[in-house]
Design a protein around this motif. Structure first.
Motif, short mmCIF file in Angstrom:
data_model
loop_
_atom_site.label_atom_id
_atom_site.label_comp_id
_atom_site.label_asym_id
_atom_site.label_seq_id
_atom_site.Cartn_x
_atom_site.Cartn_y
_atom_site.Cartn_z
N CYS A 161 127.35 113.89 35.73
CA CYS A 161 128.57 113.39 35.20
C CYS A 161 129.19 112.06 35.83
CB CYS A 161 129.62 114.95 35.35
SG CYS A 161 128.89 116.27 35.00
N TRP A 162 129.50 111.00 34.99
CA TRP A 162 129.75 109.89 35.57
C TRP A 162 131.33 109.51 35.00
CZ3 TRP A 162 129.51 107.31 39.73
CH2 TRP A 162 130.03 105.77 39.63
N ASN A 163 132.15 109.31 36.07
CA ASN A 163 133.63 108.91 35.74
C ASN A 163 133.74 107.65 36.68
OD1 ASN A 163 133.87 110.34 37.91
ND2 ASN A 163 135.48 111.85 37.11
N ASP A 164 132.93 107.21 37.21
CA ASP A 164 133.34 105.99 38.12
C ASP A 164 134.34 106.16 39.39
OD1 ASP A 164 132.63 103.27 38.83
OD2 ASP A 164 134.70 102.45 37.65
N THR A 165 134.12 107.44 39.73
CA THR A 165 135.23 108.09 40.98
C THR A 165 134.23 108.14 42.04
OG1 THR A 165 134.56 110.34 40.74
CG2 THR A 165 136.51 109.28 39.54
N PRO A 166 134.85 107.95 43.44
CA PRO A 166 133.95 108.03 44.62
C PRO A 166 133.53 109.45 44.77
CG PRO A 166 136.23 107.06 45.18
CD PRO A 166 135.97 107.27 43.85
N GLU A 167 134.04 110.48 44.30
CA GLU A 167 133.34 111.91 44.37
C GLU A 167 132.06 111.96 43.55
OE1 GLU A 167 137.90 112.34 45.05
OE2 GLU A 167 136.48 111.11 43.80
N ALA A 168 132.28 111.22 42.32
CA ALA A 168 131.10 111.34 41.34
C ALA A 168 130.10 110.57 42.08
CB ALA A 168 131.24 110.74 40.12
N LEU A 169 130.15 109.46 42.72
CA LEU A 169 129.11 108.37 43.16
C LEU A 169 128.57 109.23 44.38
CD1 LEU A 169 127.51 106.01 43.25
CD2 LEU A 169 129.19 105.04 44.49
N ASN A 170 129.33 109.86 45.11
CA ASN A 170 128.86 110.52 46.30
C ASN A 170 128.06 111.50 46.05
OD1 ASN A 170 128.68 110.87 49.34
ND2 ASN A 170 130.02 112.66 48.99
N ALA A 171 128.28 112.47 45.01
CA ALA A 171 127.57 113.60 44.29
C ALA A 171 126.35 112.94 44.06
CB ALA A 171 128.02 114.20 43.31
N ILE A 187 122.76 109.84 32.36
CA ILE A 187 124.31 109.48 32.98
C ILE A 187 124.92 109.72 31.70
CG2 ILE A 187 125.73 107.67 33.78
CD1 ILE A 187 122.90 106.35 34.89
N VAL A 188 126.10 110.57 31.78
CA VAL A 188 126.90 111.06 30.77
C VAL A 188 128.30 110.61 31.03
CG1 VAL A 188 127.87 112.99 29.16
CG2 VAL A 188 125.26 113.05 30.05
N VAL A 189 128.91 109.76 30.19
CA VAL A 189 130.21 109.29 30.23
C VAL A 189 130.99 109.73 28.99
CG1 VAL A 189 131.56 107.20 30.67
CG2 VAL A 189 129.30 107.32 31.29
N VAL A 190 132.30 110.31 29.40
CA VAL A 190 132.90 111.01 28.44
C VAL A 190 134.38 110.20 28.53
CG1 VAL A 190 134.45 112.89 27.55
CG2 VAL A 190 132.23 113.56 28.98
N PRO A 202 129.58 101.02 30.19
CA PRO A 202 129.77 102.20 31.18
C PRO A 202 128.35 102.76 31.73
CG PRO A 202 130.81 102.20 29.13
CD PRO A 202 129.90 101.05 28.80
N GLY A 203 128.68 102.92 33.03
CA GLY A 203 127.42 103.52 33.60
C GLY A 203 126.15 102.57 34.02
N GLY A 204 126.27 101.00 33.53
CA GLY A 204 125.28 100.26 33.79
C GLY A 204 125.07 99.95 35.20
N MET A 205 125.86 99.63 35.92
CA MET A 205 125.80 99.56 37.55
C MET A 205 125.17 100.72 37.99
SD MET A 205 129.02 97.26 38.67
CE MET A 205 128.40 97.05 40.22
N LEU A 206 125.56 101.88 37.69
CA LEU A 206 125.09 103.16 38.31
C LEU A 206 123.51 103.18 37.87
CD1 LEU A 206 124.97 105.89 39.89
CD2 LEU A 206 125.69 106.98 37.55
N ALA A 207 123.07 102.83 36.51
CA ALA A 207 121.85 102.99 36.17
C ALA A 207 120.83 101.88 36.92
CB ALA A 207 121.68 102.75 34.75
N SER A 208 121.62 100.84 36.86
CA SER A 208 120.73 99.66 37.84
C SER A 208 120.36 100.13 39.35
CB SER A 208 121.60 98.48 37.89
OG SER A 208 121.72 97.83 36.38
N TRP A 209 121.48 100.62 39.72
CA TRP A 209 121.38 101.25 41.28
C TRP A 209 120.33 102.15 41.32
CZ3 TRP A 209 123.02 106.01 43.33
CH2 TRP A 209 122.88 106.02 44.92
N LEU A 210 120.36 103.22 40.49
CA LEU A 210 119.43 104.21 40.34
C LEU A 210 117.79 103.65 40.04
CD1 LEU A 210 121.21 106.82 38.33
CD2 LEU A 210 120.66 107.01 40.93
N ALA A 211 117.87 102.78 39.36
CA ALA A 211 116.48 102.11 39.18
C ALA A 211 115.84 101.48 40.43
CB ALA A 211 116.57 100.96 38.13
#
Length: 279
Positions: A161-171, A187-190, A202-211
């Motif tokens: 569950c991704w909404n670009d918050t510190p809590e979501a990133l820490n999880a 990665i699901v963005v609502v 949306p979610g692109g930077m997170l996907a790159s970091w995970l990669a």
């Protein structure tokens, strides 16, 4: 990061079997030590008794809670006796309003905490403060287990569950050991905001970091077609046949230091899947 100490808490003998089955599976998966806290809870409200009875009632309640903790430990030892994992048990007694102090320091020294679902028919009032204490005071990642005897899956299809918050990133950061073993990560963005640093992707930077961690993730942008975002996410989890949901744990202050916010509570009430939470 690796999960080398996993903590679970038992307060009800009815939950012991399925909680320990999933905790054992997790300990085997991550080659971790399992700590089992058998907690007797004093649920009395001594202020409601007549003068002079409080001390007697309190002692009786503490004795009862101590017996419950010892019975839980006996049951846990019987369930774990033939397992091949490293494990230990301990007992403690706490009043309902003082659970946080007893649990938080234990959670601080755990890499992962596995807890039964705190909401639903027949659930004890102590399960919510136990969850809150592990998340907000213990600062530990917590997996909320659904009501089932099935062993916990390794998280082969994981919804983030991704909404670009510190809590979501820490999880997501705390869930990396799980994500590295998953076959599919979504990665699901609502309804992403139209104004933001990643509005065009949306979610692109997170996907790159995970990669860079060796995790291939698909990005799925969906619309809020139900009253609550948690309902949208639970429905999407069913659509993709997910077996684990990862989300940030949100809280807000009231009389206590922090309590579960509406979005987190609604997810735990509505999901039949394990939910990985971190604050």
């Amino acid at each position: 990061m690796a999960y080398k100490t996993i903590l679970t808490v038992l307060t009800d003998g009815a939950d012991a079997k399925h909680v320990l089955a999933r905790a054992t599976a997790a300990a085997e998966l991550f080659d971790a030590h399992l700590d089992v806290l058998c907690l007797g809870v004093d649920r009395t409200q001594v202020g409601y008794y007549y003068a002079g009875a409080n001390a007697m009632v309190m002692q009786e309640a503490i004795n009862r809670a101590t017996e419950e903790a010892e019975a839980l430990e006996t049951a846990a030892k019987g369930i774990l006796a033939n397992s091949e994992i490293r494990w230990s048990t301990d007992t403690d007694v706490a009043q309902l309003g003082d659970i946080g102090r007893h649990l938080a320091w234990r959670a601080r020294f755990a890499d992962l905490v596995l807890l039964p679902r705190p909401y639903g028919k027949g659930k004890g009032a102590e399960l919510e403060p136990i969850t809150e204490s592990a998340l907000f005071e213990g600062r530990a990642p917590v997996v909320i287990l659904p009501d089932s005897d099935l062993p916990m899956p390794a998280g082969k299809r994981v919804l983030l569950c991704w909404n670009d918050t510190p809590e979501a990133l820490n999880a997501i950061r705390r869930a990396l050991p799980v994500l590295k073993q998953a076959d599919q990560v979504h990665i699901v963005v609502v309804d992403p905001p139209v104004h933001g640093p990643d509005r065009s992707d949306p979610g692109g930077m997170l996907a790159s970091w995970l990669a860079r961690h060796g995790i291939s993730a698909e990005i799925e942008v969906i619309s809020k077609t139900l009253p609550r975002i948690s309902e949208v996410l639970v429905r999407h989890a069913r659509d993709i046949d997910a077996d684990l949901i990862v989300m940030g744990a949100y809280g807000h202050s009231r009389f206590r230091e922090a309590i579960l916010g509406g979005a987190t509570r609604h997810m735990l009430e509505g999901s039949e899947l394990p939910v990985f939470l971190a604050h």
